[in-house]
Design an enzyme around this catalytic site. Structure first.
Site, PDB file in Angstrom:
ATOM      1  N   HIS A  66       0.818  -1.220   0.000  1.00 21.00           N
ATOM      2  CA  HIS A  66       0.000   0.000   0.000  1.00 21.00           C
ATOM      3  C   HIS A  66       0.854   1.273   0.000  1.00 21.00           C
ATOM      4  CE1 HIS A  66      -2.798   3.121   1.154  1.00 21.00           C
ATOM      5  NE2 HIS A  66      -2.257   3.215   2.359  1.00 21.00           N
TER       6      HIS A  66
ATOM      7  N   ASP B  51     -21.667  15.012 -26.210  1.00 20.18           N
ATOM      8  CA  ASP B  51     -20.242  15.317 -26.001  1.00 20.18           C
ATOM      9  C   ASP B  51     -19.512  14.245 -25.201  1.00 20.18           C
ATOM     10  OD1 ASP B  51     -21.626  15.961 -23.781  1.00 20.18           O
ATOM     11  OD2 ASP B  51     -20.548  17.810 -23.357  1.00 20.18           O
TER      12      ASP B  51
ATOM     13  N   HIS C 153       3.995   6.795   5.399  1.00 21.49           N
ATOM     14  CA  HIS C 153       2.843   7.541   5.917  1.00 21.49           C
ATOM     15  C   HIS C 153       2.012   6.781   6.959  1.00 21.49           C
ATOM     16  CE1 HIS C 153       0.341   5.438   2.867  1.00 21.49           C
ATOM     17  NE2 HIS C 153      -0.668   5.710   3.676  1.00 21.49           N
TER      18      HIS C 153
ATOM     19  N   ASP D 288      -2.981   8.460  -0.939  1.00 27.84           N
ATOM     20  CA  ASP D 288      -3.408   7.416  -0.004  1.00 27.84           C
ATOM     21  C   ASP D 288      -4.860   7.023  -0.290  1.00 27.84           C
ATOM     22  OD1 ASP D 288      -3.433   5.799   2.384  1.00 27.84           O
ATOM     23  OD2 ASP D 288      -4.403   7.464   3.445  1.00 27.84           O
TER      24      ASP D 288
ATOM     25  N   GLU E  68       1.290   5.725  12.609  1.00 24.03           N
ATOM     26  CA  GLU E  68      -0.078   5.407  12.980  1.00 24.03           C
ATOM     27  C   GLU E  68      -0.241   3.911  13.311  1.00 24.03           C
ATOM     28  OE1 GLU E  68      -2.659   7.378  13.234  1.00 24.03           O
ATOM     29  OE2 GLU E  68      -4.372   6.010  13.207  1.00 24.03           O
ATOM     30  N   ASP E  69       0.377   3.042  12.532  1.00 25.43           N
ATOM     31  CA  ASP E  69       0.048   1.612  12.590  1.00 25.43           C
ATOM     32  C   ASP E  69       1.127   0.698  13.148  1.00 25.43           C
ATOM     33  OD1 ASP E  69      -2.335   2.273  11.450  1.00 25.43           O
ATOM     34  OD2 ASP E  69      -1.779   1.694   9.418  1.00 25.43           O
TER      35      ASP E  69
HETATM   36 MN    MN Z   1      -2.555   4.633   4.080  1.00 30.54          MN
END
Ligand code: MN
Length: 353
Positions: A94, A306, A118, A186, A122-123
């Protein structure tokens, strides 16, 4: 500034805008829905993906030393090693996909490194301070900015939550616009892989994308991201319409391509005759804008004229009006449908006829 200097600056600015437009048009596939930023990437092996990232960077930054980017990749890979995506694949694919999207937007090294990292703070167990020590203040600030955008306050109700998200977004944007670009990349990769999420989650993400991220990409002038987000939202919010449109448009694909090519050749030869230096491109409307038209104007696919568009790039404002004159001689204009964005630029300073 003398008049000469300022007109030289203007010319330079115009050249830049044109180069950008040409790039955009080159990458724009003739068939709606096929256009992606990294269409060539069809592997999910982490090392192969990393190689793809390097190739994307080399395209616009051939001499750059990539050792820090390699370092970021290894650190992120190790930090995420026990995590998997919903698809069952290793998590690291990812952030590398996100970095590839950023590289295709030709962003700087710090943004790409921050893109790879990134989700680390956080993870995973890694801290911002550790990243800062290795990659410096700039990267740390970008990662921190993206992390803060990700942290939601669950105690609040939906409306409040969205207002809160918007507020965070504006603050981050004012601090460093690159934070928003990473967040957009992201979101784009998460939308591309939304099929692995549950139904309600798909709906929630697609709605949020349509309300916030697609308009944001539009305003920032990143049409490549905006168009893909739009089409992905349509896919999840109106699956039946999406299926019907893709099917219908695919059936007529060859016919449409041939038609557009004829028109392009015709226009080009008229421009040549008039002595106007012009680049002529044909393109096809993307799914979402066709759908919007069908809904807004209550039309069927057959009634939308169009689905095609021709773009003509010229070097000066004068040629722009001259080219328009030729077009109006060739094809009858529809009253009330013509807009002069040169005299009245769009809010994002886009100018065209
Ligand atoms: Mn992410």
């Amino acid at each position: 500034m003398t008049e000469n200097q300022s007109s030289a600056l203007e010319r330079e600015a115009r050249r830049e805008v044109q180069a950008e437009l040409r790039q955009e048009l080159r990458e724009e596939s003739i068939v709606a829905g096929e256009k992606t930023l990294d269409a060539a990437v069809n592997t999910n092996d982490p090392e192969a993906l990393y190689e793809e990232l390097v190739r994307s960077i080399r395209k616009y930054h051939p001499s750059d030393d990539l050792s820090l980017i390699r370092r970021a990749f290894e650190i992120a890979r190790d930090a995420h090693k026990d995590q998997k995506r919903k698809s069952g694949e290793p998590y690291i694919i990812h952030p590398v996909h996100v970095a590839i999207i950023l590289a295709n937007l030709e962003l700087d090294k710090e943004s790409i490194i921050a893109g790879i990292l990134h989700d680390v703070v956080e993870d995973t167990a890694m801290t911002l301070e550790e990243l800062q020590a290795i990659f410096g203040d700039e990267v740390a600030l970008l990662v921190d900015g993206v992390t803060k955008l990700t942290q939601l306050s669950w105690s609040k109700d939906k409306m409040e939550l969205q207002a809160e998200n918007l507020r965070k977004m504006f603050l981050a944007m004012a601090k460093d616009i690159r934070v928003i670009l990473i967040k957009l990349a992201d979101r784009l990769h998460n939308m591309r892989t939304l099929e692995y999420m549950s139904g309600p989650k798909q709906n929630e993400k697609a709605t949020e994308t349509m309300d916030i991220y697609a308009p944001l990409a539009d305003r920032l002038g990143i049409s490549k991201i905006k168009i893909e987000l739009d089409d992905l939202c349509l896919k999840y919010l109106e699956p039946l319409v999406y299926e019907e449109l893709t099917e219908n448009l695919n059936i007529r694909k060859e016919q449409r391509e041939a038609f557009v090519e004829t028109i392009v050749a015709e226009v080009k030869s008229h421009m040549d005759e008039a002595g106007i230096q012009a680049e002529v491109y044909g393109r096809v409307k993307h799914l979402f804008s066709i759908f919007r038209k069908m809904v807004n104007q209550g039309k069927t696919l057959d009634e939308i004229y169009d689905i095609f568009a021709i773009r003509i790039l010229v070097d000066s404002v004068k040629d722009c009006y001259a080219a328009l004159g030729i077009i109006h001689e060739m094809y009858k204009p529809i009253p009330g449908r013509f807009k002069d964005y040169i005299a009245m630029p769009k809010p994002n300073m886009y100018q065209s006829l």
